[in-house]
Design an enzyme around this catalytic site. Sequence first.
Site, PDB file in Angstrom:
ATOM      1  N   GLU A   1     112.366  45.412  36.907  1.00 52.59           N
ATOM      2  CA  GLU A   1     111.367  45.564  35.827  1.00 52.59           C
ATOM      3  C   GLU A   1     109.962  45.620  36.542  1.00 52.59           C
ATOM      4  OE1 GLU A   1     111.714  47.097  33.243  1.00 52.59           O
ATOM      5  OE2 GLU A   1     114.104  46.539  32.913  1.00 52.59           O
TER       6      GLU A   1
ATOM      7  N   CYS B   1     101.805  45.100  32.764  1.00 53.19           N
ATOM      8  CA  CYS B   1     102.329  46.002  33.634  1.00 53.19           C
ATOM      9  C   CYS B   1     102.458  47.300  32.670  1.00 53.19           C
ATOM     10  CB  CYS B   1     103.820  45.825  33.897  1.00 53.19           C
ATOM     11  SG  CYS B   1     104.906  45.393  32.678  1.00 53.19           S
TER      12      CYS B   1
END
Length: 530
Positions: free
Chosen positions: A223, A257
Amino acid sequence: MAPVIAPFEATAVESIPSTVNLCKTTFRTHKSKPVAYRLVQLRKLWWGLHDNMEALTEACKKDLGKPVFETGISEIDWCMNDIIFVTKNLEKWAKDESAPDIDLQNKLFSPRIKKEPLGTVLIIGAFNFPIQLSFGPLIGAIAAGCTAVLKPSEVSPASAMVLKKIVEEYLDPNAYAVVNGSIPESTALLNEKWDKIFYTGSGNVGTIIAKKAAETLTPVCLELGGQNPAFVTNHADARLAARRLLWGKLHNAGQVCISQNYIMVEKDILPAFIEQLKVAIKEFYPKGQRNSEDFARIVNNRHFQRIKKMVDDSKGKILIGGEMDESDNFIEITVVLVQDQNDSMIVDESFGPLMPLLAVDNIEEAIRTANSVHSTPLGLYAFGSKAETTKILNEVTSGGASINDAFYHGSIPTLAFGGVGDSGQGAYRGKASFDTFTHRRSITTTPGWIEKMLDIRYPPYAGKLEKFRKMNGKKANFDRNGKEIKGLGYWLRGPSFKAGLVRWVLVAAVAFGANRYATAGAGRLPSWLR
């Protein structure tokens, strides 16, 4: 009185192999496989979060200056709600599945899919959401029946120590462990053989982990981040776009993010959009961001300097903000009008409260720009008409997307979340967390009485191929040009046939009823039925 948090202490490197071996040994005893065991561990983790809310909140404040509200909704409550969702559905997810679309003859072999845990897994968390990005995947590992070692980020040291305390006090110590530390400890962990590695963080470290995992054919879930684009067209609501994209950057001081990395705005709406950004900032922070308890800080000085350099090297014009205080790692939301996609504020992921604006002539130019950026984005955010946002979704690839909002798709614990290309591989959250740590094992059972039917597969093969093809061959429903051949089956399945059949049934039913009515001598039929 603030809760006492133990000072950060790295795990002894020499103890790591024995810690990993204990988790592997426990898995091999099958202790973690029963669903009842998994549910107990998940429920205990829920109580661990509940009982340590104050400590977790204080840790996030120490590490990131994170507001209490943000820690609640995107860290603690997020994980607790995910646990409740998983525990309510786990028994259903863990059941064997009947294999789909199986021919009648193959049903005799009872094909099914059995869900099995992968084994002992390594989870490496990230600093920006130290609770969610560590416990989120751990929830999935426990639900799948795996044992696990968690390595929190050392960049959020206070949070790492509270996570260690919760795991050691609430979970089975033979099945789950926390290793704290930095590069030496991470290296020692990667030198062990795992059944899967789950990593959240930067692309550079993700590449190192993927290479190391490849040496032992270990699967990974990565991720990562990305240069996430946002689009604001002339048909967008300038006020809504400004408020929602601003929220995407003020949350955790932009250390998210999936927050937008740059915003492409059509030129006609640009002045209104900038004005609405100014209005929204004043509404959100009437006393300024510097003095607000609702605005986080940059995690440390190294990241402060990295973000500052992006602003210093930019050739753009600062329109809003720009204030920085190194002593407090404070950077206020900084809106900069840049000239092109090669500006320092666009070429790298900012991971901070920077909002570069790039004026574009039209949506086609914006799409070309987004597709020319080398990194495949983790998120995409589009504001405009339905036709425009649909066009953007169709022509720009991303891990996920939120239309008319900033990263809302990433805030739903039950919605699968993951990147694509440079922004990662694999997905988790909710059922996807269970799936990412689960092996779907295909199983068949061949009964003894069927042996005569299987004779065709045994040598000698003479004369058997033609017979086999007659039994198992499937006829193509398309010609040499790839055009579908619409035979009787197509028309029987088609909507016009079905509609006609329904009409015929209705008419027949009415006629049948009318006939019975007439036969009984109840009166004369209506003219429309005669």
